[in-house]
Design an enzyme around this catalytic site. Structure first.
Site, PDB file in Angstrom:
ATOM      1  N   ARG A  33      11.013  -4.538 -11.271  1.00  0.00           N
ATOM      2  CA  ARG A  33      10.911  -3.601 -12.391  1.00  0.00           C
ATOM      3  C   ARG A  33       9.661  -2.754 -12.212  1.00  0.00           C
ATOM      4  O   ARG A  33       8.699  -3.174 -11.578  1.00  0.00           O
ATOM      5  CB  ARG A  33      10.814  -4.341 -13.721  1.00  0.00           C
ATOM      6  N   TYR A  47      18.038   2.304 -13.994  1.00  0.00           N
ATOM      7  CA  TYR A  47      18.429   0.913 -13.824  1.00  0.00           C
ATOM      8  C   TYR A  47      19.531   0.899 -12.778  1.00  0.00           C
ATOM      9  O   TYR A  47      20.633   1.386 -13.026  1.00  0.00           O
ATOM     10  CB  TYR A  47      18.881   0.308 -15.155  1.00  0.00           C
TER      11      TYR A  47
END
Length: 124
Positions: A90, A108
């Site tokens: 992330r 994402y």
């Protein structure tokens, strides 16, 4: 100018230096391009990884982007919550921007789409 967070995540198949590096570069490149980010507007970049991502630091990819050498970058490990998405990288970029919250492109990718399907749908 406002300070905004730009988020993204990507998953990998194998815990290798090459795969972590390539995935991190892909993720950051998309965020930079889609949000028209100039490194001079970036306050910091935070990378986190799940406990099964250990072969290299994803933050090292920023040194490959022109002008990013002086941007503060850090890597950290995610909290190992049972049932969380494995093999995940992330990133959170803290930037000064004129963009409104709903104008920011968050990325994402791969299985990480499961983390924020609400954002993924509007950003594809």
């Amino acid at each position: 100018m406002l300070v905004r967070g730009i988020r993204g995540a990507i998953t990998i198949e194998q815990n290798t230096d090459q795969e972590i590096t390539e995935a991190s570069k892909e993720l950051v490149q998309i965020l930079i391009e889609q949000n028209n980010i100039d490194p001079e507007t970036v306050a910091q970049v935070l990378f986190t990884v799940t406990e099964d991502v250990t072969a290299t630091f994803p933050a090292k990819v920023l040194r490959e982007f022109p002008g990013w050498s002086f941007v503060p970058v850090v890597c950290a490990r995610e909290i190992p919550v049972p049932g969380s998405l494995p093999m995940c990288i992330r990133v959170l970029l803290t930037v000064n921007t004129e963009l409104k919250q709903d104008q920011i492109f968050h990325a994402y990718l791969r299985d990480a789409k499961k983390l924020r399907p609400d954002l993924t749908l509007t950003n594809e």
